[in-house]
Design a protein around this motif. Structure first.
Motif, PDB file in Angstrom:
ATOM      1  N   UNK A 296      57.929  46.293  40.871  1.00  0.00           N
ATOM      2  CA  UNK A 296      57.469  47.686  40.966  1.00  0.00           C
ATOM      3  C   UNK A 296      56.011  47.847  40.525  1.00  0.00           C
ATOM      4  N   UNK A 297      55.612  47.138  39.465  1.00  0.00           N
ATOM      5  CA  UNK A 297      54.212  47.207  39.027  1.00  0.00           C
ATOM      6  C   UNK A 297      53.288  46.636  40.085  1.00  0.00           C
ATOM      7  N   UNK A 298      53.651  45.480  40.647  1.00  0.00           N
ATOM      8  CA  UNK A 298      52.804  44.861  41.659  1.00  0.00           C
ATOM      9  C   UNK A 298      52.689  45.713  42.903  1.00  0.00           C
ATOM     10  N   UNK A 299      53.807  46.279  43.347  1.00  0.00           N
ATOM     11  CA  UNK A 299      53.792  47.141  44.536  1.00  0.00           C
ATOM     12  C   UNK A 299      52.923  48.367  44.302  1.00  0.00           C
ATOM     13  N   UNK A 300      53.059  48.975  43.119  1.00  0.00           N
ATOM     14  CA  UNK A 300      52.252  50.153  42.805  1.00  0.00           C
ATOM     15  C   UNK A 300      50.764  49.809  42.781  1.00  0.00           C
ATOM     16  N   UNK A 301      50.391  48.682  42.153  1.00  0.00           N
ATOM     17  CA  UNK A 301      48.980  48.314  42.045  1.00  0.00           C
ATOM     18  C   UNK A 301      48.381  48.047  43.417  1.00  0.00           C
ATOM     19  N   UNK A 302      49.117  47.343  44.281  1.00  0.00           N
ATOM     20  CA  UNK A 302      48.601  47.067  45.626  1.00  0.00           C
ATOM     21  C   UNK A 302      48.474  48.362  46.412  1.00  0.00           C
ATOM     22  N   UNK A 303      49.438  49.274  46.266  1.00  0.00           N
ATOM     23  CA  UNK A 303      49.346  50.552  46.976  1.00  0.00           C
ATOM     24  C   UNK A 303      48.116  51.341  46.520  1.00  0.00           C
ATOM     25  N   UNK A 304      47.854  51.352  45.214  1.00  0.00           N
ATOM     26  CA  UNK A 304      46.685  52.072  44.705  1.00  0.00           C
ATOM     27  C   UNK A 304      45.408  51.522  45.323  1.00  0.00           C
ATOM     28  N   UNK A 305      45.300  50.205  45.399  1.00  0.00           N
ATOM     29  CA  UNK A 305      44.088  49.605  45.954  1.00  0.00           C
ATOM     30  C   UNK A 305      43.963  49.893  47.450  1.00  0.00           C
ATOM     31  N   UNK A 348      36.503  47.471  45.800  1.00  0.00           N
ATOM     32  CA  UNK A 348      37.737  46.764  46.140  1.00  0.00           C
ATOM     33  C   UNK A 348      37.607  45.985  47.437  1.00  0.00           C
ATOM     34  N   UNK A 349      36.698  46.396  48.297  1.00  0.00           N
ATOM     35  CA  UNK A 349      36.518  45.717  49.585  1.00  0.00           C
ATOM     36  C   UNK A 349      35.495  44.599  49.518  1.00  0.00           C
ATOM     37  N   UNK A 350      35.001  44.268  48.315  1.00  0.00           N
ATOM     38  CA  UNK A 350      33.939  43.267  48.189  1.00  0.00           C
ATOM     39  C   UNK A 350      34.214  42.329  47.027  1.00  0.00           C
ATOM     40  N   UNK A 351      33.606  41.176  47.114  1.00  0.00           N
ATOM     41  CA  UNK A 351      33.608  40.271  45.982  1.00  0.00           C
ATOM     42  C   UNK A 351      32.787  40.886  44.865  1.00  0.00           C
ATOM     43  N   UNK A 352      33.283  40.798  43.632  1.00  0.00           N
ATOM     44  CA  UNK A 352      32.616  41.467  42.511  1.00  0.00           C
ATOM     45  C   UNK A 352      31.173  40.988  42.353  1.00  0.00           C
TER      46      UNK A 352
END
Length: 505
Positions: A296-305, A348-352
């Protein structure tokens, strides 16, 4: 320069304050602002679309925070041990990567010294190996802040028990650093490891959109496809004359060697196995019976991004696809929270590393507004930007911004952060901010900016402004003189502008 010279200023060409802006709620007036009062201070407000709800079945934030607290419980114990150990004997928790046996992997500077690790392991009744893992997790989650060879509790540790948002941000920081939590085995090719790290976001997106278990072979096919795409984008084609490949068994020239094909498949399978185990180590997914499933944590984090990227992609300026300079210009007309959301989506769409380089290049330009906004975006980047920001602290035009950024990053009290600047640096920053207001703001805002000067009086300000050496000093003083309603003060400012222009004192 006399009063007979027309007071020509671009400030007269911008719009007047809107009545709506004057009727802003009191709570909104008190919000913290950046050097220019934050994004949106010099331009008009843009409507914000309501935040969409998370996918059905996503636990409430309080439940997600409970999961994150459970997953980081050991890291919190290590951080709280350091907090207590530092108080009675400040030297007992010194840090040194050099004390660690063998070469330290990249990104693990700031490890506990051997003596501190052994003491902490004994106090917490864990092995030294487990203690070091917990310590690394605490650093990556922002529970501990390392400055040089010293460590101190991070702000998230202080807010850990009462602030669910801080807990979730800490877990996401650890999630973003999954490849550092569980480093790749040394025998795996470094270049392919880097390609795998770059390809993992697509695998995570696929897992999130699948909303259920995904067979590992299917993820391997997706990883292979993504790695091939990355190599094609880099155009990795050998140059110069190449020998015709000859198979070892004497078969026809040009026929594919099955052994070579197998050699290509084996590293990717091993790399996928490493990536899945590393993501499982941060509680982002589970892997059992040959299938991977997001927690659930992983799914939420990916959805946020994904949502952050979609919001930016749907914006009128298309900020996610823009250069750093164009993105910052697009964000200038947003309120602080909306601007920070745009920064996060763009990052989020780029390398830091490349994103930080782009932002600093934009800050080096002539537009002072972009300079301030670039460092606001770098505040969203956080710790990954520290080396680059520290490296530009000697650049005169960036030094005040860099010093303030570093002080905030190191936990300096917001009310005292300005103390890191010398009087000359504060004056230079005041002129640079005034230049941004003169270029993009309104006369009233420029006059109000006079009140934020580091000098107690206007004559003292003018004396120091004349010697600070900012390239926009004359234009700033001329614009200020044209905007200020006090004739005597305006005359003094015009005189100062003339003296700077002619090289007088």
């Amino acid at each position: 320069m006399t009063s007979r010279i027309p007071r020509d200023s671009r400030l007269h060409l911008v719009r007047t304050p809107s009545p709506r802006a004057e009727r802003r709620p009191d709570a909104e007036r008190g919000q913290a602002r950046g050097p220019l009062g934050g994004p949106g201070a010099v331009t008009q407000r843009r409507a914000r679309r309501p935040a969409p709800p998370p996918p059905e079945g996503t636990p409430a934030p309080a439940e997600l925070a409970r999961m994150a607290r459970a997953g980081l419980a050991d890291a919190v114990r290590a951080a709280r041990w350091a907090e207590k150990a530092l108080r009675p004997a400040p030297g007992t928790a010194r840090l040194s990567a050099a004390d660690r046996p063998g070469p330290a992997p990249a990104g693990t500077t700031g490890a506990l010294s051997d003596a501190a690790a052994e003491r902490a392991a004994a106090d917490l009744d864990v092995t030294v190996h487990q203690l070091r893992a917990d310590w690394d997790a605490a650093r990556l989650a922002g529970l501990v802040e390392v400055h040089g060879t010293a460590a101190r509790p991070g702000w998230r540790l202080r807010a850990w028990d009462r602030d669910d948002a801080a807990v979730l941000r800490g877990w996401v920081a650890l999630f973003d650093a999954w490849s550092l939590v569980h480093p790749a085995p040394a025998e795996l090719p470094p270049a392919t490891v880097a390609e795998t790290v770059e390809a993992v976001p697509q695998l995570l997106s696929f897992l999130q959109l699948s909303a259920g278990p995904v067979p590992v072979p299917q993820l391997l096919d997706l990883l292979d496809q993504r790695v091939r795409e990355l190599r094609t984008e880099r155009c990795e084609i050998p140059y110069g004359p190449q020998e015709e490949p000859r198979p070892a068994d004497g078969g026809p020239a040009g026929a594919p060697d099955p052994a070579d094909a197998h050699a290509d498949d084996v590293p990717l399978a091993d790399l996928l196995d490493w990536a899945l185990r590393a993501l499982a180590a941060v509680d982002a997914l589970t892997c059992a019976d040959g299938q991977a499933t997001l927690t659930p944590l992983g799914s939420w984090a990916v959805w946020v991004k994904l949502e952050q990227i979609c919001v930016a992609a749907q914006s009128p300026a298309g900020n996610i696809e823009q250069s750093a300079e164009d993105m910052l210009r697009g964000c200038a007309r947003l309120r602080p929270n909306a601007a920070r959301a745009e920064y996060r989506a763009w990052l989020a769409a780029r390398d830091a590393g490349s994103a930080v380089t782009e932002l600093l290049d934009a800050a080096r330009g002539e537009d002072a507004l972009l300079r301030g906004l670039a460092f606001e975006a770098l505040r969203v980047v956080g710790a990954p930007a520290e080396p680059d920001v520290r490296a530009v602290a000697d650049v005169p035009s960036l030094r005040p911004y860099a010093l303030l950024w570093l002080a905030e990053h190191e936990g300096t009290d917001p009310e005292d952060v300005h103390l890191v600047l010398t009087r000359e640096e504060s004056t230079w920053l005041w002129v640079d901010t005034a230049a941004a207001v003169a270029d993009h703001g309104e006369a009233e805002l420029l006059v109000r900016h006079l009140e934020s000067a580091p000098q107690p009086t206007v004559p003292a300000l003018l004396d120091e402004v004349r010697t600070v050496g900012h390239p926009r000093t004359v234009q700033v003083l001329v614009a200020l003189a044209a905007a200020h309603p006090d004739p005597a003060l305006a005359k003094a400012v015009r005189r100062a502008a003339f003296q700077v222009h002619t090289g007088g004192v």
